[in-house]
Write an enzyme that holds these catalytic residues in place. Sequence first.
Site, short mmCIF file in Angstrom:
data_model
loop_
_atom_site.label_atom_id
_atom_site.label_comp_id
_atom_site.label_asym_id
_atom_site.label_seq_id
_atom_site.Cartn_x
_atom_site.Cartn_y
_atom_site.Cartn_z
N LEU A 1 44.79 43.39 83.38
CA LEU A 1 45.40 42.15 82.71
C LEU A 1 44.05 41.09 82.79
O LEU A 1 43.53 40.85 83.67
CB LEU A 1 46.59 41.65 83.48
CG LEU A 1 47.74 42.57 83.23
CD1 LEU A 1 49.09 41.93 83.76
CD2 LEU A 1 48.15 43.12 81.83
N HIS A 2 44.28 40.33 81.85
CA HIS A 2 43.15 39.12 81.71
C HIS A 2 43.65 37.91 81.03
O HIS A 2 44.97 37.99 80.63
CB HIS A 2 41.81 39.53 81.00
CG HIS A 2 42.17 40.24 79.51
ND1 HIS A 2 42.54 39.57 78.54
CD2 HIS A 2 41.92 41.48 79.27
CE1 HIS A 2 42.68 40.20 77.54
NE2 HIS A 2 42.23 41.41 77.70
N HIS B 1 46.23 38.31 78.17
CA HIS B 1 47.44 38.75 78.34
C HIS B 1 48.27 37.32 79.08
O HIS B 1 49.25 37.33 78.93
CB HIS B 1 47.43 40.04 79.44
CG HIS B 1 46.89 41.04 79.06
ND1 HIS B 1 45.60 41.57 79.24
CD2 HIS B 1 47.23 42.14 78.22
CE1 HIS B 1 45.40 42.58 78.82
NE2 HIS B 1 46.38 43.02 78.02
N LYS C 1 43.82 39.91 68.86
CA LYS C 1 42.33 40.49 68.81
C LYS C 1 42.54 41.87 68.15
O LYS C 1 41.70 42.33 67.40
CB LYS C 1 42.05 40.49 70.18
CG LYS C 1 40.99 41.72 70.20
CD LYS C 1 40.21 41.40 71.44
CE LYS C 1 39.26 42.76 71.74
NZ LYS C 1 39.90 44.11 71.79
N ASP C 2 43.87 42.27 68.48
CA ASP C 2 43.97 43.84 68.01
C ASP C 2 44.93 43.57 66.48
O ASP C 2 46.06 44.03 66.53
CB ASP C 2 44.88 44.71 68.73
CG ASP C 2 43.99 44.99 70.05
OD1 ASP C 2 42.90 45.45 69.98
OD2 ASP C 2 44.52 44.48 71.19
N GLN D 1 46.72 46.54 64.84
CA GLN D 1 47.75 46.84 65.43
C GLN D 1 48.90 45.70 65.32
O GLN D 1 50.03 46.10 65.24
CB GLN D 1 47.36 46.82 66.98
CG GLN D 1 48.64 46.94 67.91
CD GLN D 1 48.29 47.14 69.57
OE1 GLN D 1 47.72 48.22 69.86
NE2 GLN D 1 48.04 46.07 70.37
N SER E 1 38.67 41.30 76.37
CA SER E 1 39.46 42.86 76.36
C SER E 1 39.14 43.28 77.70
O SER E 1 38.02 43.06 78.32
CB SER E 1 38.40 43.50 75.13
OG SER E 1 38.51 44.72 75.26
N SER E 2 39.86 44.30 77.76
CA SER E 2 40.09 45.02 79.04
C SER E 2 38.95 45.99 79.26
O SER E 2 38.48 46.32 80.31
CB SER E 2 41.24 45.88 79.42
OG SER E 2 42.57 45.33 79.23
N ARG E 3 38.24 46.45 77.99
CA ARG E 3 36.98 47.10 77.95
C ARG E 3 35.82 46.44 78.19
O ARG E 3 34.71 46.89 78.41
CB ARG E 3 36.99 47.68 76.54
CG ARG E 3 38.03 48.92 76.56
CD ARG E 3 37.72 49.62 75.27
NE ARG E 3 38.47 50.96 75.33
CZ ARG E 3 39.90 51.08 74.68
NH1 ARG E 3 40.35 50.09 74.23
NH2 ARG E 3 40.31 52.25 74.93
O1 PAF Z 1 47.40 46.77 72.93
C1 PAF Z 1 47.75 47.28 74.09
O2 PAF Z 1 47.44 47.07 75.24
C2 PAF Z 1 48.43 48.79 73.59
O3 PAF Z 1 47.90 49.02 72.45
C3 PAF Z 1 49.62 48.65 73.81
C4 PAF Z 1 50.47 47.61 72.60
C5 PAF Z 1 50.31 48.21 75.07
C6 PAF Z 1 50.51 49.98 73.31
O4 PAF Z 1 50.21 50.96 74.28
#
Ligand code: PAF
Length: 299
Positions: free
Chosen positions: A33-34, A37, A149-150, A153, A185-187
Site C-alpha cells: 500500500l502507498h 491507496h 491510475k488503472d 480497470q 504504483s506498487s511496482r
Molecule cells: O488494482 C488492483 O490492485 C487489483 O487489480 C485489484 C482491483 C485489487 C484486483 O486484484
Amino acid sequence: MKIIRTPRSMTAWSEGLRREGVTIGFVPTMGALHDGHRSLIRAARLQCDALVVSIFVNPTQFAPTEDLTKYPRPIAKDRALCRAEGVDVCFEPTARAMYPEGFQTTVTVPALARRWEGAARPHHFSGVATVVTKLFGMVQPHLALFGRKDYQQTALVRQLVKDLNLGVAILVRPTVRERDGLAMSSRNVYLSPHERRMAPLLFRSLQTGRQIIEGRKSDVATIERIMQQTIEQEPAIHVEYLAVCDPDSLEPLSAVAARAVLLGAIRIGSIRLIDNLLVNMSGRKVTTQVFRLTAEDCT
Ligand code: PAF
C-alpha cells in the site's frame, strides 16, 4: 482492526452490519500500500460507517511470465497503514480460499478488455473481473473505491457492476502522484534510481498531449506523434502505446473530441508503467463525487 482470512467469516461480518443498517465501504488491493491507496481509504472512511480493505495478490491476473512471486508483500507495513487510517477489517484470503479445487467460472468484459492493457496482458482483465466479482460477493460493500491510475480497470469494473446488477456504487478517485508527476504504483519500487529518474516522462508526454488538445490545434495522429517524441528523448524507454481514446468505450478517437482520455504504457528495462490523463472541454468538470452514503441510498 480485525483481520479476517476466510470468505465465510468475511460475509458473516458484513451481513451482520448490513442487518443493522451500517454502510460498508471497500477498497480492494493487492497490498504494498502507498499514498494512492491511502487516499482511497480516507475517502471511503469519510463516506461509509464501516471500512474493509482486502489484501490479496490475485494470481489469475498475472501471466506466467509476470512478477507474481516477486510482487511485494509487506504485510506488516500494510496492516499498520490500515490500522492508522481507521480500517475496520483487513480481509486477507488465501489463494486456496479464493480459488478452491474445482473452481471454473470466469467473468469477462470483452470489448473493454480488448485493447491497451488487455492486448498487452491477455488474461489480465478476466482475472481482475473475476476476483472483483468474488470480492464483492464476499464483502458485500455498498461502495467500492478504485484509483483512476488503472483507468481501463475502472471502466471494466463499472461495466461489470452494471451488467451483473451487483448493486455496488463505484467511486473512482484521482491518481496520486509523486512530486515529479510519476503516478504512484506498487511496482515503482522495482525501478533503479536511474530508471526512476526517467519514469516521469510518461506523465509529461500525456500532459503535452492534453495541452495540445486544449489548444485545439491538432489532429489525433499529430498529438500521438508528439507524445511519442516527448518520450523518445530517452532512448532507454520503450513505448508500448500512447493513444487518444473515447473515455467510455476506450476506443481510439479518429478526431479530437471535447472528452477524451489519453492512455499510455511504457517499458523501462523490465518494468511496465501505465498512466492516463482525462481531457474534458465539454464544460462538465471532471470531479470526484463527495457524499456520505446511508444504508437507505443503497436499498
Ligand atoms: O488494482 C488492483 O490492485 C487489483 O487489480 C485489484 C482491483 C485489487 C484486483 O486484484
